[in-house]
Design an enzyme around this catalytic site. Sequence first.
Site, PDB file in Angstrom:
ATOM      1  CB  ALA A 165      15.220 -16.099  16.571  1.00  0.00           C
ATOM      2  CB  THR A 187      14.272  -2.178   7.920  1.00  0.00           C
ATOM      3  OG1 THR A 187      15.601  -1.632   8.959  1.00  0.00           O
ATOM      4  CG2 THR A 187      13.275  -2.602   8.745  1.00  0.00           C
ATOM      5  CG  HIS A 215      -1.842  -0.893   1.453  1.00  0.00           C
ATOM      6  ND1 HIS A 215      -2.879  -1.143   0.626  1.00  0.00           N
ATOM      7  CD2 HIS A 215      -1.954  -2.251   2.129  1.00  0.00           C
ATOM      8  CE1 HIS A 215      -3.664  -2.383   0.855  1.00  0.00           C
ATOM      9  NE2 HIS A 215      -2.910  -3.083   1.847  1.00  0.00           N
TER      10      HIS A 215
END
Length: 224
Positions: free
Chosen positions: A192, A197, A144
């Site tokens: 984990a 990013t 989006h």
Amino acid sequence: MEFLRKAKARGLNSGNIVSWLCHLWLNGFGRFFGTIRLRLKARILGVHIGRDVTAHGPVGLLRWPGGEISIGDKASFISSWRRATASALAWPCRLRVFGPGARIEIGPGAQLSGASITARSTTIRIGKGVLLAPNCVIVDSDFHAPWPPEKRAEEPGCERDRGVVIGDYAWIGMGSVILKGVHVGEGAIIGAGSVVTRDVPPHCLAAGSPAIVRQSGALAEKND
């Protein structure tokens, strides 16, 4: 029966023997039928699949016309909790390309456990011998447009999509999320539960949300 004779010689009781036989049967049964189903589905949907690829449990393949999915030789998919070693699986493995030109490449010898990989308009490349621990998610898109907020539900924002590369022999820890535009270097380890990013250099350990480099490869060798 030779098996029973050896089991008794090792001091195994009947419960241990039954448990081991169940393990062997479930493992063999799941891999046999999972692999057949994967190969049939790949042929029907036009997915390239290499030699000696195996699957334990169902693997979701969703290919948009014009998109491509390629699975290298000796790759393996674990899509059943019966076969998963370290964790239960939240979902079976899923590979999905949404549009023309989108591509997913699974390298030779890669091992995926309940991984969900979605390429909307770019390429997601999983390198040779990569380990994807249970319940990892890799995407090339936000799905989006972020702004304006009142348009998020209807604006796809495809122009913001970015490809993802997981380098050869990288190890992605369970429950990790790899977001768009990320390049994880060769041999790197992602802890984990991490949310990755930005790029991760080769041969280092990165962890956290957002993931940051915690240990370089040289330091890891020194600590060993």
